[in-house]
Design a protein around this motif. Structure first.
Motif, PDB file in Angstrom:
ATOM      1  N   ILE A  56       0.842  -1.205   0.000  1.00  0.00           N
ATOM      2  CA  ILE A  56       0.000   0.000   0.000  1.00  0.00           C
ATOM      3  C   ILE A  56       0.872   1.248   0.000  1.00  0.00           C
ATOM      4  O   ILE A  56       0.658   2.190  -0.772  1.00  0.00           O
ATOM      5  N   TYR A  57       1.890   1.274   0.875  1.00  0.00           N
ATOM      6  CA  TYR A  57       2.779   2.434   0.947  1.00  0.00           C
ATOM      7  C   TYR A  57       3.540   2.613  -0.359  1.00  0.00           C
ATOM      8  O   TYR A  57       3.773   3.736  -0.812  1.00  0.00           O
ATOM      9  N   ASN A  58       3.918   1.492  -0.995  1.00  0.00           N
ATOM     10  CA  ASN A  58       4.627   1.556  -2.262  1.00  0.00           C
ATOM     11  C   ASN A  58       3.751   2.178  -3.347  1.00  0.00           C
ATOM     12  O   ASN A  58       4.197   3.036  -4.113  1.00  0.00           O
ATOM     13  N   ARG A  59       2.475   1.781  -3.381  1.00  0.00           N
ATOM     14  CA  ARG A  59       1.559   2.353  -4.366  1.00  0.00           C
ATOM     15  C   ARG A  59       1.340   3.843  -4.097  1.00  0.00           C
ATOM     16  O   ARG A  59       1.276   4.654  -5.027  1.00  0.00           O
ATOM     17  N   ALA A  60       1.213   4.197  -2.840  1.00  0.00           N
ATOM     18  CA  ALA A  60       1.059   5.610  -2.498  1.00  0.00           C
ATOM     19  C   ALA A  60       2.280   6.410  -2.951  1.00  0.00           C
ATOM     20  O   ALA A  60       2.155   7.531  -3.458  1.00  0.00           O
ATOM     21  N   ASP A  75      -9.568  12.006  -1.220  1.00  0.00           N
ATOM     22  CA  ASP A  75      -9.754  10.548  -1.250  1.00  0.00           C
ATOM     23  C   ASP A  75      -9.051   9.936  -2.457  1.00  0.00           C
ATOM     24  O   ASP A  75      -9.584   9.040  -3.128  1.00  0.00           O
ATOM     25  N   ALA A  76      -7.844  10.397  -2.736  1.00  0.00           N
ATOM     26  CA  ALA A  76      -7.139  10.030  -3.966  1.00  0.00           C
ATOM     27  C   ALA A  76      -6.857   8.538  -4.060  1.00  0.00           C
ATOM     28  O   ALA A  76      -7.013   7.938  -5.126  1.00  0.00           O
ATOM     29  N   PHE A  77      -6.420   7.920  -2.962  1.00  0.00           N
ATOM     30  CA  PHE A  77      -6.033   6.516  -3.034  1.00  0.00           C
ATOM     31  C   PHE A  77      -7.226   5.649  -3.417  1.00  0.00           C
ATOM     32  O   PHE A  77      -7.100   4.713  -4.210  1.00  0.00           O
ATOM     33  N   ARG A  78      -8.393   5.930  -2.852  1.00  0.00           N
ATOM     34  CA  ARG A  78      -9.590   5.150  -3.160  1.00  0.00           C
ATOM     35  C   ARG A  78      -9.971   5.280  -4.643  1.00  0.00           C
ATOM     36  O   ARG A  78     -10.349   4.304  -5.293  1.00  0.00           O
ATOM     37  N   HIS A  79      -9.857   6.495  -5.191  1.00  0.00           N
ATOM     38  CA  HIS A  79     -10.353   6.748  -6.539  1.00  0.00           C
ATOM     39  C   HIS A  79      -9.364   6.386  -7.644  1.00  0.00           C
ATOM     40  O   HIS A  79      -9.790   6.016  -8.753  1.00  0.00           O
ATOM     41  N   TYR A  80      -8.056   6.501  -7.380  1.00  0.00           N
ATOM     42  CA  TYR A  80      -7.081   6.388  -8.464  1.00  0.00           C
ATOM     43  C   TYR A  80      -6.078   5.258  -8.308  1.00  0.00           C
ATOM     44  O   TYR A  80      -5.231   5.067  -9.181  1.00  0.00           O
ATOM     45  N   SER A  83      -5.726   2.913 -11.326  1.00  0.00           N
ATOM     46  CA  SER A  83      -5.323   3.448 -12.629  1.00  0.00           C
ATOM     47  C   SER A  83      -4.066   2.746 -13.127  1.00  0.00           C
ATOM     48  O   SER A  83      -3.096   2.571 -12.380  1.00  0.00           O
ATOM     49  N   GLU A  84      -4.073   2.369 -14.386  1.00  0.00           N
ATOM     50  CA  GLU A  84      -2.959   1.601 -14.940  1.00  0.00           C
ATOM     51  C   GLU A  84      -1.633   2.340 -14.846  1.00  0.00           C
ATOM     52  O   GLU A  84      -0.579   1.728 -14.729  1.00  0.00           O
ATOM     53  N   VAL A  85      -1.688   3.670 -14.895  1.00  0.00           N
ATOM     54  CA  VAL A  85      -0.455   4.445 -14.863  1.00  0.00           C
ATOM     55  C   VAL A  85       0.294   4.264 -13.547  1.00  0.00           C
ATOM     56  O   VAL A  85       1.519   4.477 -13.479  1.00  0.00           O
ATOM     57  N   PHE A  86      -0.399   3.834 -12.485  1.00  0.00           N
ATOM     58  CA  PHE A  86       0.233   3.664 -11.179  1.00  0.00           C
ATOM     59  C   PHE A  86       0.594   2.210 -10.875  1.00  0.00           C
ATOM     60  O   PHE A  86       1.130   1.933  -9.805  1.00  0.00           O
ATOM     61  N   LEU A  87       0.298   1.290 -11.783  1.00  0.00           N
ATOM     62  CA  LEU A  87       0.627  -0.124 -11.563  1.00  0.00           C
ATOM     63  C   LEU A  87       2.075  -0.358 -11.958  1.00  0.00           C
ATOM     64  O   LEU A  87       2.381  -0.957 -12.999  1.00  0.00           O
ATOM     65  N   LYS A  88       2.989   0.131 -11.120  1.00  0.00           N
ATOM     66  CA  LYS A  88       4.425   0.085 -11.393  1.00  0.00           C
ATOM     67  C   LYS A  88       5.171  -0.464 -10.178  1.00  0.00           C
ATOM     68  O   LYS A  88       4.622  -0.475  -9.064  1.00  0.00           O
ATOM     69  N   PRO A  89       6.420  -0.897 -10.353  1.00  0.00           N
ATOM     70  CA  PRO A  89       7.175  -1.447  -9.216  1.00  0.00           C
ATOM     71  C   PRO A  89       7.334  -0.482  -8.061  1.00  0.00           C
ATOM     72  O   PRO A  89       7.236  -0.866  -6.897  1.00  0.00           O
ATOM     73  N   GLY A  90       7.609   0.794  -8.371  1.00  0.00           N
ATOM     74  CA  GLY A  90       7.776   1.760  -7.297  1.00  0.00           C
ATOM     75  C   GLY A  90       9.096   1.619  -6.567  1.00  0.00           C
ATOM     76  O   GLY A  90       9.952   0.805  -6.927  1.00  0.00           O
ATOM     77  N   GLY A 100      -0.523  -4.966  -8.289  1.00  0.00           N
ATOM     78  CA  GLY A 100      -1.780  -4.952  -9.018  1.00  0.00           C
ATOM     79  C   GLY A 100      -2.891  -4.243  -8.273  1.00  0.00           C
ATOM     80  O   GLY A 100      -2.663  -3.461  -7.352  1.00  0.00           O
ATOM     81  N   VAL A 101      -4.119  -4.543  -8.645  1.00  0.00           N
ATOM     82  CA  VAL A 101      -5.265  -3.887  -8.035  1.00  0.00           C
ATOM     83  C   VAL A 101      -5.594  -4.466  -6.663  1.00  0.00           C
ATOM     84  O   VAL A 101      -6.396  -3.891  -5.914  1.00  0.00           O
ATOM     85  N   SER A 102      -4.986  -5.591  -6.303  1.00  0.00           N
ATOM     86  CA  SER A 102      -5.231  -6.162  -4.977  1.00  0.00           C
ATOM     87  C   SER A 102      -4.727  -5.251  -3.865  1.00  0.00           C
ATOM     88  O   SER A 102      -5.143  -5.362  -2.714  1.00  0.00           O
ATOM     89  N   VAL A 103      -3.828  -4.332  -4.208  1.00  0.00           N
ATOM     90  CA  VAL A 103      -3.297  -3.366  -3.238  1.00  0.00           C
ATOM     91  C   VAL A 103      -4.341  -2.293  -2.902  1.00  0.00           C
ATOM     92  O   VAL A 103      -4.268  -1.645  -1.851  1.00  0.00           O
ATOM     93  N   CYS A 104      -5.317  -2.117  -3.768  1.00  0.00           N
ATOM     94  CA  CYS A 104      -6.213  -0.964  -3.697  1.00  0.00           C
ATOM     95  C   CYS A 104      -7.302  -1.120  -2.637  1.00  0.00           C
ATOM     96  O   CYS A 104      -8.432  -1.531  -2.939  1.00  0.00           O
ATOM     97  N   VAL A 105      -6.954  -0.785  -1.422  1.00  0.00           N
ATOM     98  CA  VAL A 105      -7.926  -0.708  -0.338  1.00  0.00           C
ATOM     99  C   VAL A 105      -8.495   0.710  -0.293  1.00  0.00           C
ATOM    100  O   VAL A 105      -8.243   1.517  -1.182  1.00  0.00           O
TER     101      VAL A 105
END
Length: 223
Positions: A56-60, A75-80, A83-90, A100-105
């Motif tokens: 979660i922290y990595n995606r943020a 509420d950015a984390f919930r809404h975005y 988004s494919e542009v953020f599905l990166k290693p970080g 992936g999207v499993s991180v999106c709580v």
């Protein structure tokens, strides 16, 4: 609280000393609680990057890196998050999709990260400054003990401790505006700030009259 109240120092020190024994005893008295509070916590800290919190922290961090100045709005984390542009290693160099999207709580589980994803680094800095100002005011109120009863002092110290506990940055937290937990925290914050206002009025009896005379022209009653 023990730093402010001398009467709590010895019990707190004693509790600190016996804590290892109490935690060890928990493994026999309540194995499920020991598994959740000790074993699971140790595993998550030892492998933080791959843990749910780490992902979660990595995606943020990916979202903040992409929008460091303005953020992505309320509420950015919930809404975005999806988004494919953020599905990166970080920065944690996880797998290519960063979990992936499993991180999106629903939220980042940390108020500073939440502020940064919502409003970038400037917003996060302002948020930290706001929390710091709360702690400073409540801490000053908690240490003022002249002319107060023991119950009043304990009440003020408890309110200060509650504010620090709720906003301690190195912890997992609910969303900042989450109810009812956030509502309880804001209620306690209001009670603590009311104590600070009481001190202000005691030190400056004219403060209420000054505030009453500070009406803008648009607020002044018409002749």
């Amino acid at each position: 609280c023990a730093l402010v109240l001398p009467s709590l120092r010895r019990p707190s020190l004693a509790l600190l000393v016996v804590s290892p024994a109490l935690i060890g005893l928990l493994a026999f008295v309540s194995p499920d609680a020991f598994e959740h509070l000790v074993t699971k916590t140790h595993s998550q800290l030892a492998h933080f990057a791959s843990s749910p919190y780490g992902q979660i922290y990595n995606r943020a961090a990916v979202m903040i890196e992409a929008h460091p100045v303005m953020g992505l709005g309320d509420d950015a984390f919930r809404h975005y998050c999806r988004s494919e542009v953020f599905l990166k290693p970080g920065p944690s160099h996880l797998r290519p999709d960063g979990g992936g999207v499993s991180v999106c709580v629903q939220h980042t589980h940390n108020h500073v990260l939440e502020a940064a994803t919502n409003s970038g680094f400037p917003g996060a800095a302002l948020f930290v400054a706001m929390i710091g100002s709360w702690w400073r005011v409540l801490g000053r109120t908690a240490t003022r003990q002249v002319g107060l009863s023991a119950a009043q002092i304990a009440w003020r110290v408890g309110l200060f401790g509650a504010a620090v506990l709720h906003e301690w940055p190195l912890s997992s937290q609910s969303a900042f505006l989450n109810m009812p937990l956030g509502g309880i925290a804001f209620l306690l914050l209001g009670a603590g700030l009311a104590e600070a206002v009481r001190d202000l009025k005691a030190d400056r009896p004219d403060v209420e009259e000054t505030a009453r005379g500070a009406l803008t022209l648009s607020q002044r009653p018409r002749e």
